[in-house]
Structure formats: structure tokens, C-alpha cells
Design a protein around this motif. Structure first.
Motif, PDB file in Angstrom:
ATOM      1  N   PRO A  57      -1.841  -1.960   0.701  1.00 25.16           N
ATOM      2  CA  PRO A  57      -0.899  -2.055   1.832  1.00 25.16           C
ATOM      3  C   PRO A  57      -1.584  -2.192   3.186  1.00 25.16           C
ATOM      4  O   PRO A  57      -1.086  -2.918   4.059  1.00 25.16           O
ATOM      5  CB  PRO A  57      -0.113  -0.746   1.735  1.00 25.16           C
ATOM      6  CG  PRO A  57      -0.127  -0.412   0.283  1.00 25.16           C
ATOM      7  CD  PRO A  57      -1.483  -0.855  -0.202  1.00 25.16           C
ATOM      8  N   ILE A  61      -0.703  -5.107   5.780  1.00 27.92           N
ATOM      9  CA  ILE A  61      -0.248  -4.811   7.146  1.00 27.92           C
ATOM     10  C   ILE A  61      -1.107  -5.560   8.154  1.00 27.92           C
ATOM     11  O   ILE A  61      -0.584  -6.158   9.112  1.00 27.92           O
ATOM     12  CB  ILE A  61      -0.294  -3.295   7.406  1.00 27.92           C
ATOM     13  CG1 ILE A  61       0.778  -2.576   6.578  1.00 27.92           C
ATOM     14  CG2 ILE A  61      -0.081  -2.997   8.892  1.00 27.92           C
ATOM     15  CD1 ILE A  61       0.691  -1.064   6.651  1.00 27.92           C
ATOM     16  N   HIS A 124       1.635   4.059   8.195  1.00 31.08           N
ATOM     17  CA  HIS A 124       0.892   4.015   6.941  1.00 31.08           C
ATOM     18  C   HIS A 124      -0.205   5.086   6.917  1.00 31.08           C
ATOM     19  O   HIS A 124      -0.360   5.815   5.924  1.00 31.08           O
ATOM     20  CB  HIS A 124       0.294   2.611   6.776  1.00 31.08           C
ATOM     21  CG  HIS A 124      -0.712   2.495   5.679  1.00 31.08           C
ATOM     22  ND1 HIS A 124      -2.075   2.563   5.917  1.00 31.08           N
ATOM     23  CD2 HIS A 124      -0.570   2.304   4.342  1.00 31.08           C
ATOM     24  CE1 HIS A 124      -2.722   2.427   4.763  1.00 31.08           C
ATOM     25  NE2 HIS A 124      -1.842   2.259   3.803  1.00 31.08           N
ATOM     26  N   HIS A 139       3.633   1.323  -1.061  1.00 29.82           N
ATOM     27  CA  HIS A 139       4.080  -0.038  -1.379  1.00 29.82           C
ATOM     28  C   HIS A 139       5.454  -0.032  -2.032  1.00 29.82           C
ATOM     29  O   HIS A 139       6.315  -0.862  -1.712  1.00 29.82           O
ATOM     30  CB  HIS A 139       3.063  -0.708  -2.296  1.00 29.82           C
ATOM     31  CG  HIS A 139       3.514  -2.018  -2.850  1.00 29.82           C
ATOM     32  ND1 HIS A 139       3.680  -3.136  -2.055  1.00 29.82           N
ATOM     33  CD2 HIS A 139       3.851  -2.398  -4.116  1.00 29.82           C
ATOM     34  CE1 HIS A 139       4.092  -4.152  -2.804  1.00 29.82           C
ATOM     35  NE2 HIS A 139       4.209  -3.721  -4.054  1.00 29.82           N
ATOM     36  N   GLU A 143       6.907  -0.389   2.085  1.00 30.14           N
ATOM     37  CA  GLU A 143       6.211  -1.554   2.619  1.00 30.14           C
ATOM     38  C   GLU A 143       7.076  -2.815   2.668  1.00 30.14           C
ATOM     39  O   GLU A 143       7.188  -3.468   3.719  1.00 30.14           O
ATOM     40  CB  GLU A 143       4.951  -1.832   1.792  1.00 30.14           C
ATOM     41  CG  GLU A 143       4.127  -2.975   2.371  1.00 30.14           C
ATOM     42  CD  GLU A 143       2.937  -3.325   1.516  1.00 30.14           C
ATOM     43  OE1 GLU A 143       2.240  -4.305   1.862  1.00 30.14           O
ATOM     44  OE2 GLU A 143       2.705  -2.635   0.500  1.00 30.14           O
TER      45      GLU A 143
END
Length: 423
Positions: A57, A61, A124, A139, A143
Motif C-alpha cells: 500500500p 500511495i 497509513h 489494503h 486503500e
């Protein structure tokens, strides 16, 4: 001959010479930012093609942030006055009303997108370090929804001013503002009639900018402080293991660097633009750093690769490592190393032991090098296995419990076979 548009000459630069200087500086910084964000995207894309499971992730990002930063850096700052109407009389103005609206549209896709992904990155980090989430859990639960929400929000915000003809030239670019800037009853208006655009809508968008930047500053700062305190407490908890503590320190340092980049490229320039006198020396720093976040993000993102390069090439300075990683210098060494592995079946890196390192002070190899993996295929970017030891599946406790039970059963079966063999 066309009629000049009612714009304030040199409103944000202070004079013709300053306008030329500001334009050149912004285009140069924007070019570096586009290069940095593109490099991050290419790095992630290559890893995705080679091994999709290596993308976590954090890297997705950063890919999203890089896309919006390219839009934010290229259309408003690199293209700049080239897309503004020629009738403004600004230096380099070659556009028209349509190109002005196009620039304003992408301005309001890139800016809120970059801000939202900065918050996304902080969220995150907070969930991983403070609340013990795994990358898999992040995730599965958040996400995808966040990516979609940011995309839709940016499209909606960028589209609304098109219906009210509110993208107009201001300070060398096109953004939500009425024409002329002093018309209407908004914050900079004198009550006169507007030729184009909605003063009320422009005021709303200025309010969105101020609130979003203040909110992002507060949220990222609070998260940074909480992450710092949490990692400090983890250092005294031996039950977590040295690997987990090292990863926590690496995540904390990464978050600190990204937050510092945000302060440098958003908080400082925005305050200078609002409070400093146009054409002052302070404005030069604003022109330099405002479009430059993509370049700094690249430096933070590839830092693990550069540290790994230093470890594999003792005696290399950090700046040299960045140069070699970014521009691919050192390909001869990689070819030689590959040929040695094919010929002898061993890696030439095995000779680079601690005993071969030069004396202290001759290199910029940091004390945190052990925090980055030594796997040939792992560049150290990402936090794939963070908290995975406590929760192998990263989804819920039941899944982790069942995984542990399967492991116990497998070990029991192996022990039974050993006992039977001995008997």
C-alpha cells in the motif's frame, strides 16, 4: 487588435524583471518535480512487472501521489503563462480562454489530489505503527476506497468552475477567480460588475484551499508526534523483536522526511505568498519550493536503494549513490557482478564484509544500514511484512489464529514421523 484583459500587471511579482525571474524559476522547479514523480512511477511500475507481490500500500500511495503531483507541477507551474490568454500581456502568455480553463481544470485536479494523498500517507503510517495494522489489512479495508474517493473528489472540484466560467488568469496562472479580480462582493472585490466568473464560487474555493492545507498541517503534525511516541515506547518492548523495532524506526524516519517535505513545499510557500510583499526575496523561495515536492518525494522514496548501493559499494558517498541509482551509473559493476555469479555461483557482494569497510568518516554510510534488507531482489522500498509476525494474514485475529493452528498441526505431524522413525 485585441483588447487587453483587465488584469493587474505584476500583481504577484512586483515588476517586469521579477516576473521573468519568477517564471523561469517556477518552470525549472516544476521540471525537477515532474522528473522526480515520473521516476517514482517508473520504479514502481518496473517492480510491479517483475513481481506484483512486492508492491505494498505504501508504494501504491506514492504512485497516486506522484500522478497528482505531475499534474500539479506540469500544468500550472511548468506550462504557466504559456496557457494564459495572450491578451493579459504577461511574459510568455500564448493561450486563450479555452487553454486557460484547461489549466485551471488540471490545477484543481492536481492540487487537492496531492494534498489528499499526503493525508492518505499519514493515515497509513498511523494505522500501521500506532494501531498495529498490517499492510494486507490496510489494503483490504481502506486503500481501494480512499483511492476512489480522492479521484472522484478531484474530478468534482475541478469540474464545477467550468459551468460558471470561473477559471480566469491570476498571478501568471489560471485558477478560480472572477475577472477582473477586484469585481464582485468577495474577499478582494469592490462591488463592481464582473466580466466573467463567479466571485462567490471563487471565495469558496479559496476557503477550501486554506482549510485543506491547515487541516493537512494539523493532521500530519499530530500523526508525526504520535508515531514518534509510539516508536519510542516500542524500543523498550523486547517482546516485539529487533526486526520489528528497526522497521518501526525506519517508518518513523520516512514519515518525518515526507512531513518535512510537505512543510517545505506547502506550508512555507503558501504563507509567503499570503503575507509577504510581492517581489520580495521571500517570494523567490516560494517560487522555488512550491512546485518541487515531487523531486523531494523521489529522494525520500529511493533512499533505501541508495543506502543499499552504499553497502554494496563501500566508500561511496551518499550523493554519489543517489546519482548512480537515479541515472544508472555503475552498470559495468553490475555486469561484472552478474558474470561472476554465473561463473562461480557466488555474489561478489560477499567480499564486502564489515572488515572491508573504510575507516569512520570516509563514507556517508549510516548506522541504520542494517534496517534495509540485503536480498538481491529487494530494494528495501516498502513495508511489506510490518506487523505480519503478529498477524500473518493481516485481516483479522481469527485468520491469524487458524494460521497458527495449521502451523502447530504441521509441526506435530513432523514430530510424530520422527518418533515413529526412531522407534
Amino acid at each position: 487588435m485585441s483588447t487587453p484583459l483587465p488584469v493587474v500587471p505584476y500583481q504577484c511579482t512586483g515588476g517586469p524583471n521579477q516576473e521573468v525571474m519568477a517564471t523561469i524559476i517556477r518552470k525549472t522547479s516544476a521540471s525537477l518535480s515532474v522528473f522526480g514523480s515520473a521516476y517514482v512511477l517508473i520504479t514502481i511500475w518496473k517492480k510491479w512487472r517483475h513481481k506484483r507481490s512486492s508492491i505494498d500500500p505504501y508504494q501504491r500511495i506514492m504512485a497516486g501521489m506522484s500522478i497528482y503531483d505531475i499534474i500539479w507541477s506540469f500544468f500550472p507551474w511548468f506550462m504557466g503563462s504559456w496557457l494564459t490568454p495572450e491578451d493579459t500581456g504577461w511574459w510568455g502568455a500564448r493561450g486563450n480562454t479555452e487553454t486557460c480553463s484547461l489549466q485551471g481544470y488540471f490545477f484543481w485536479i492536481g492540487q487537492p489530489g496531492a494534498i489528499a494523498y499526503q493525508i492518505f500517507l499519514a493515515l497509513h503510517t498511523m494505522l500501521l505503527v500506532i494501531y498495529g495494522w498490517t499492510p494486507r489489512k490496510f489494503h483490504a479495508k481502506i486503500e481501494k476506497k480512499m483511492h476512489l474517493a480522492i479521484f472522484l473528489s478531484c474530478i468534482i472540484l475541478a469540474t464545477i468552475p467550468l459551468f460558471y466560467q470561473t477559471y480566469n488568469p491570476e498571478c501568471g496562472v489560471c485558477l478560480p477567480a472572477p475577472m477582473p479580480i477586484w469585481c464582485g462582493d468577495w474577499i478582494w472585490g469592490d462591488g463592481s460588475e464582473c466580466i466573467r466568473g463567479s466571485p462567490a464560487l471563487a471565495e469558496v474555493y479559496w476557503l477550501i484551499v486554506i482549510v485543506s492545507i491547515c487541516g493537512m498541517t494539523l493532521f500530519c503534525s499530530v500523526v508525526m508526534l504520535l508515531v514518534y511516541r509510539t516508536v519510542q515506547r516500542q524500543m523498550s518492548q523486547r517482546s516485539l523483536g529487533p526486526d520489528h523495532r528497526r522497521e518501526s524506526k525506519r517508518i518513523r524516519r520516512t514519515m518525518l522526511l515526507y512531513t518535512s517535505t510537505f512543510y517545505l513545499c506547502w506550508v512555507m510557500p503558501i504563507n509567503i505568498i499570503i503575507f509577504a510583499e510581492p517581489g520580495s526575496t521571500a517570494h523567490v523561495f516560494a517560487y522555488i519550493f512550491l512546485p518541487l515536492q515531487g523531486f523531494f518525494n523521489m529522494l525520500v522514496f529511493i533512499a533505501p536503494k541508495c543506502v543499499k548501493y552504499q553497502r554494496e559499494h563501500p566508500g561511496t558517498w551518499l550523493l554519489t549513490a543517489y546519482w548512480c541509482v537515479i541515472f544508472g551509473i555503475g552498470w559495468k559493476e553490475r555486469v561484472i557482478s552478474m558474470s561472476r555469479r554465473l561463473t562461480f555461483g557466488t555474489s561478489s557482494r560477499n567480499t564486502n564484509t564489515a572488515a572491508n569497510l573504510p575507516p569512520s568518516g570516509r563514507t556517508l554510510v549510516t548506522e541504520h544500514m542494517t534496517e534495509y534488507p540485503d536480498d538481491e531482489d529487494d530494494d528495501g522500498i516498502g513495508f511489506h511484512h510490518y506487523n505480519e509476525r503478529n498477524n500473518p494474514d493481516g485481516l483479522n485475529d481469527d485468520a491469524a489464529s487458524s494460521e497458527r493452528k495449521e502451523g502447530v498441526n504441521a509441526n506435530t505431524s513432523e514430530m510424530d514421523e520422527v518418533v515413529e522413525t526412531r522407534l
